[in-house]
Design an enzyme around this catalytic site. Structure first.
Site, PDB file in Angstrom:
ATOM      1  N   THR B  23       0.875  -1.233  -0.161  1.00  0.00           N
ATOM      2  CA  THR B  23      -0.087  -0.004   0.093  1.00  0.00           C
ATOM      3  C   THR B  23       0.944   1.168   0.002  1.00  0.00           C
ATOM      4  OG1 THR B  23      -2.132   0.755   0.998  1.00  0.00           O
ATOM      5  CG2 THR B  23      -0.357   0.261   2.537  1.00  0.00           C
ATOM      6  N   CYS B  29      -3.348   7.804   7.677  1.00  0.00           N
ATOM      7  CA  CYS B  29      -3.667   6.543   7.618  1.00  0.00           C
ATOM      8  C   CYS B  29      -3.048   5.324   8.384  1.00  0.00           C
ATOM      9  CB  CYS B  29      -4.123   6.209   6.084  1.00  0.00           C
ATOM     10  SG  CYS B  29      -5.255   6.763   5.398  1.00  0.00           S
ATOM     11  N   HIS B  46      -5.479  -1.035   4.977  1.00  0.00           N
ATOM     12  CA  HIS B  46      -5.094   0.410   4.833  1.00  0.00           C
ATOM     13  C   HIS B  46      -6.369   1.237   5.081  1.00  0.00           C
ATOM     14  CE1 HIS B  46      -3.232   3.945   2.398  1.00  0.00           C
ATOM     15  NE2 HIS B  46      -4.100   4.344   3.004  1.00  0.00           N
TER      16      HIS B  46
END
Lengths: 211, 163
Positions: B23, B29, B46
């Site tokens: 990712t 995040c 994610h």
């Protein structure tokens, strides 16, 4: 709990008319931003917004790419809530710095504090001019935070702004911009991630005369 | 070249024995990897926001740490992995800009807190983390080993670390 108006359907279903109205508004802001930068540097500056794109938040990293970029960030609040970013490639930041200093592009080779503060000031001027145009257009006051700068992966820079939008829906708008200084094209991205409610407000103000 | 599955924001993927799950550009995040060494089943989430219930459970469940983790664990079990035997690694939760001061947007810290709390709830051991700070992270989970390669920007340069 966050208030739960359904912006999801609204954003996904924006019609071409509303989209082109938004592009038009952002173009007014962009051209004012270009004028402000031109005044500051004495250079010919053109900024246009060719299109906006409605995209799922999920797909944003794929759309913006993983490249490391320089970004100036200002948060907008009050009459229009959103997140304004001014992105530049490293090389472009150096070239723009040279143009601003009246030097031959290529003279500066290192991204130092001087370049950083020049880029930050440039982002500040662009975003402020844009926000002022929007404020006049909406007839409302828009507050701004002082600018800050980051050098990082593009999606990482946008992350928290997407988190802000993501509280309300799974889609956001992405704004594409093109900038030319003295006829030289720059791959910059001047991006506004508006709060869904603010975007709705812009569209309603724009189309107010026709409904 | 092993196959690479790219996970978007508010998304997850699982796999077994081979390939890479990655990712890109975690800022505030969090990226959570879970890997069961015995069966070589692993996955990556994610997540954008901490708790689904706080935001009225709106939209895609994989965008929240708690409901996303639930989906990730379910799919790991489907492939024969055992979460109680698995190890977790946690990345992200940065605070990118110092001019962002509203509590509502201090999302990185809350994402990390909720991730740790939820992992504990499922009895999954957290064996490595690289969280907080100002910088973004990109991670790659190697399904053959469970090792996570992390790329981070430091002083304008990309650095790499293996967890």
């Amino acid at each position: 709990m966050v208030e739960s108006e359904d912006y999801e359907e609204y954003i996904k279903n924006l019609d071409e008319f509303a989209k082109s109205a938004l592009v038009e508004t952002f173009n007014i802001g962009a051209s004012r931003a270009a004028d402000a930068l031109s005044e500051m540097t004495g250079l010919t500056v053109d900024i246009t917004v060719p299109e906006i794109e409605i995209t799922s938040i999920k797909a944003v990293p794929e759309k913006v790419g993983e490249d490391v970029k320089v970004a100036v960030y200002i948060q907008l609040s009050g009459g229009f809530e959103g997140h304004a970013f001014f992105f530049l490639d490293f090389e472009d930041a150096l070239r723009i710095f040279d143009l601003m200093m009246g030097q031959e592009p290529g003279t500066t080779t290192e991204f130092d504090d001087m370049v950083a503060s020049a880029v930050m000031e440039m982002g500040n001027i662009l975003i402020s001019a844009f926000a002022n145009a929007l404020s006049e257009f909406l007839g409302t006051e828009i507050n701004q935070t002082p600018p800050d700068i980051a050098i990082d992966f593009t999606p990482a820079i946008l992350d928290f702004a997407l988190a802000d939008v993501g509280q309300h829906c799974d889609y956001t708008i992405l704004l594409q911009t093109e900038m030319r200084i003295e006829g030289v094209k720059f791959k910059e991205h001047f991006t506004i991630i508006p709060h869904p409610a603010s975007m709705k407000k812009v569209v309603e103000t724009l189309l107010g005369g026709f409904v | 070249m092993p196959t690479e599955i790219k996970v978007g924001i508010g998304d997850y993927a699982v796999g077994k024995k081979e390939g890479i799950i990655s990712t890109y550009g975690l800022g505030s995040c969090v990226g959570i990897t879970i890997y069961d060494r015995l069966t070589k089943v692993g996955g990556l989430l994610h997540a954008l926001l901490p708790e689904a219930s706080y935001y009225g459970n709106k939209g895609n469940p994989a965008k929240y740490v708690d409901t996303g983790l639930q989906l990730l664990i379910r799919d790991i079990q489907k492939l024969g992995g055992n979460p109680r035997r698995a190890e977790a690694k946690l990345f992200g939760g940065a605070h990118m800009f110092t001019n962002v001061t509203s509590e509502k947007l201090m999302i990185g810290k809350r994402n990390v807190e909720v991730a740790k709390r939820e992992l504990k709830k499922y009895g999954i051991r957290l064996v490595a983390e690289d969280t907080g700070g100002k910088g973004g992270r990109t991670i790659y989970l190697d399904l053959s080993t469970g090792k996570v390669r992390m790329r981070k920007v430091s002083g304008g340069k990309v650095i790499e670390k293996i967890y």
